[in-house]
Design a protein around this motif. Structure first.
Motif, mmCIF file in Angstrom:
data_model
loop_
_atom_site.group_PDB
_atom_site.id
_atom_site.type_symbol
_atom_site.label_atom_id
_atom_site.label_comp_id
_atom_site.label_asym_id
_atom_site.label_seq_id
_atom_site.Cartn_x
_atom_site.Cartn_y
_atom_site.Cartn_z
ATOM 1 N N GLU A 61 -12.965 33.834 97.945
ATOM 2 C CA GLU A 61 -13.620 33.986 96.648
ATOM 3 C C GLU A 61 -13.174 35.306 96.023
ATOM 4 O O GLU A 61 -13.684 36.371 96.354
ATOM 5 C CB GLU A 61 -15.138 33.967 96.846
ATOM 6 N N THR A 62 -12.190 35.232 95.152
ATOM 7 C CA THR A 62 -11.571 36.464 94.646
ATOM 8 C C THR A 62 -12.402 37.145 93.571
ATOM 9 O O THR A 62 -12.226 38.318 93.316
ATOM 10 C CB THR A 62 -10.195 36.162 94.014
ATOM 11 N N GLY A 63 -13.311 36.418 92.936
ATOM 12 C CA GLY A 63 -13.979 36.957 91.761
ATOM 13 C C GLY A 63 -13.035 36.867 90.585
ATOM 14 O O GLY A 63 -12.088 36.075 90.600
ATOM 15 N N SER A 64 -13.258 37.713 89.587
ATOM 16 C CA SER A 64 -12.373 37.635 88.424
ATOM 17 C C SER A 64 -11.037 38.306 88.746
ATOM 18 O O SER A 64 -10.945 39.111 89.664
ATOM 19 C CB SER A 64 -13.033 38.286 87.206
ATOM 20 N N HIS B 223 -18.050 39.408 95.907
ATOM 21 C CA HIS B 223 -16.980 38.469 96.265
ATOM 22 C C HIS B 223 -16.313 38.835 97.599
ATOM 23 O O HIS B 223 -16.856 39.626 98.357
ATOM 24 C CB HIS B 223 -15.976 38.345 95.118
ATOM 25 N N GLU C 25 -10.952 41.331 91.568
ATOM 26 C CA GLU C 25 -12.283 41.940 91.562
ATOM 27 C C GLU C 25 -12.736 42.293 92.977
ATOM 28 O O GLU C 25 -13.277 43.362 93.221
ATOM 29 C CB GLU C 25 -13.288 40.986 90.899
ATOM 30 N N HIS D 259 -20.021 44.737 91.007
ATOM 31 C CA HIS D 259 -19.093 43.736 90.470
ATOM 32 C C HIS D 259 -18.251 44.311 89.344
ATOM 33 O O HIS D 259 -18.571 45.363 88.790
ATOM 34 C CB HIS D 259 -19.879 42.536 89.916
ATOM 35 N N PHE D 260 -17.180 43.588 89.009
ATOM 36 C CA PHE D 260 -16.404 43.884 87.803
ATOM 37 C C PHE D 260 -16.410 42.640 86.945
ATOM 38 O O PHE D 260 -16.270 41.526 87.454
ATOM 39 C CB PHE D 260 -14.988 44.340 88.161
#
Lengths: 349, 198
Positions: free
Chosen positions: A138-141, A134, A149, A203-204
């Motif tokens: 786009e922050t991710g989770s 990310h 994330e 990733h997380f």
């Protein structure tokens, strides 16, 4: 009615299809085009690594193939009963991808030399590309306490980079250094351009189940790669229900990468995933069932052993707390490092 | 003259009466004979209509997210059988998006997800979704995979003719759902995301 159909059939035989063949070298591939004055059916058959046959309707007339190529050495056209057979002979072993275009109807085939020696060379891992997932908009989770994330992935990637550089003396490249947006294709391209020996996307995880916890390590699934031809057929069928401009026809590069690239490295990728998963499970303390396969976009085009690591669940409030601790972050980086070292050692034996 | 005329009239009258009688008998016979069949058909049609109004139900397996373990689990539900497979799949997905009956389960897809359209092309079922599932730019891989396979497994488990499921969003093809998993190819069912039954 039957007579009428027979008549149409005979007419179609008389008004036969006219085909033109042309080919040329492009920087990255050799393109062979079959152009018809109307739509035609075809089949593509691999005779061996150097010989590809294109089967076309036997009633077609054709003009002599025109073009020049280093890779494509010979084009032979033969009419065998009801089939027109175009045999292409190459100077090197090739892989191909195909797609069709309309008005006029064209069958386009792109050939590339098959990548040599898919195995990593004995004991030589010179370059590792780490991909902090990310970034940018786009922050991710996002964790329950607001941890993003994209920030965690960058922290871990930088920590892991310094450990790898200091301990192994390898070249380490990150797909992003800052909080910026990088597309999935670009990330893979960075690894391919750097001729990386290992690609790890960090990733997380997050789940709608807040209790979910523990690492998961993924490599690309075999099943998803099983047929580029079916994909093409599907796309043609989609044209019946969707306006054609809405259907993205895969570019030749996409097709070939999907078809071939990562599939050659799956065995090594699964090994790398196992080692990393084991090390992370030891740290985070969840049962091992964590190596999984899925069609991850960022892994598809990778020309090297490639895995995607979901370190832990950021959606779990307790885990989020732990993940914010710099000491725990160091431990995560160390676990990833140990997984990589075990992988390198495994292939050094 | 009058008598002769009336005699002629009488003859005509008798002749035409006889003729009328014959015609009447023929018409009656035809009506009775033919009239019976349509009546029977009407009865059949009425029976069919009554059956349709009763709405045939079908039992389906749906895959929801477990509240404890991060896996999909099966829940049985009854849905209305559609007039064709496509309709039934539409009903199945509405039931899936409504969420589980059991309080121990969660929906694997974001609440508010809606179905726009279902197409069946050969053995590929194309589902066109809208709502939060289409507007969520990024979420975890696990959330993404479980949402995908909750849909894919639910369809393929109940409609064996469907071999794979292609997901499109707001009528368009999209690279990924939540930033990880490629939506380019149709998905085949994958039971590794489902809890093994003990």
């Amino acid at each position: 009615m039957r007579r009428f159909l027979t008549l149409i059939f005979l007419c179609s035989l008389l008004l036969s299809l006219n085909l033109k063949f042309r080919y040329a070298d492009h920087p990255d591939f050799t393109r062979f085009v079959v152009e018809g004055d109307e739509e035609f059916v075809y089949d593509i058959i691999r005779q061996d690594d150097f010989t590809i046959d294109i089967l076309l309707p036997g009633n077609a007339s054709w003009e002599n193939p025109a073009g020049e190529s280093k890779l494509l050495q010979r084009v032979e056209v033969n009419r065998a009963e009801e089939v027109l057979e175009v045999r292409l002979r190459f100077s090197k072993a090739v892989i191909w991808s195909s797609f069709t275009l309309r008005s006029p109807f064209r069958l386009v085939l792109d050939f590339r030399p098959r990548p040599v020696s898919p195995k990593i060379k004995r004991g030589i891992v010179r370059t590792i590309v780490l991909d902090p997932g990310h970034g940018g908009e786009e922050t991710g989770s996002i964790g329950p306490a607001g941890t993003k994330e994209k920030d965690l992935t960058l922290i871990i990637a930088k920590k892991l980079r310094s450990i790898l550089r200091n301990s192994l003396g390898v070249r380490v490249i990150l797909t992003r250094e800052d909080d910026v947006y990088v597309s999935l294709d670009e990330r893979t391209a960075i690894a391919n351009n750097a001729k990386a020996d290992i690609f790890i996307s960090i990733h997380f995880n997050a789940s709608r189940n807040r209790k979910a916890k523990g690492p998961e390590t993924y490599f690309l699934s075999y099943k998803a790669t099983d047929s580029a031809a079916r994909l093409q057929a599907y796309r043609e069928n989609m044209a019946l229900v969707m306006p054609p401009e809405d259907i993205k026809i895969p570019t030749d590069v996409e097709m070939i990468l999907w078809d071939m690239a990562q599939s050659q490295y799956l065995q090594q990728s699964s090994r790398l995933a196992e080692f990393i998963q084991e090390e992370l499970s030891n740290l985070i303390g969840v049962k091992k069932r964590g190596v999984k396969q899925a069609p991850f976009k960022v892994l598809m085009g990778a020309l090297m052993p490639a895995v995607l690591v979901e370190v832990d669940f950021l959606s779990n409030p307790e885990e989020e707390k732990k993940l914010l601790d710099p000491e725990f972050q160091n431990k995560i980086a160390m676990s990833l490092y140990r997984g990589i070292v075990r992988f390198i050692q495994f292939y050094q034996r | 003259m009058r008598e002769s005329l009336s005699q002629v009239q009488k003859r005509y009258l008798i002749a035409s009466l006889v003729l009328l009688a014959v015609i009447a008998v023929v018409i009656a016979a035809v009506l009775i004979f033919k009239g019976k069949q349509p009546q029977e058909k009407e009865v059949e049609v009425q029976v069919q209509k009554e059956e349709k109004q009763e709405k045939e139900l079908m039992k389906v397996k749906l895959y929801f997210l477990d509240g404890e373990e991060n896996v999909l689990v099966e829940e049985e539900k009854e849905i209305e059988k559609g007039k064709n497979e496509r309709d039934s799949i539409r009903n199945l997905l509405s039931a899936l998006f409504e969420g589980p009956s059991s309080p121990q389960l969660l929906s694997a897809v974001p609440e508010g997800t809606h179905l726009r359209q279902v197409y069946i092309i050969e053995h590929v079922c194309v589902v066109d979704l809208t709502g939060p599932i289409a507007s969520m730019a990024s979420d975890g891989s696990s959330a993404e995979l479980l949402a995908i396979y909750s849909i894919v497994n639910s369809i393929t488990a109940n409609f064996p003719d469907v071999r794979s499921v292609k997901i499109i969003l707001d009528g368009m093809e999209r690279e990924t759902l939540f930033g990880h998993v490629s939506l380019k190819d149709p998905f085949f069912p994958d039971m590794s995301y489902v809890a093994s039954q003990q």
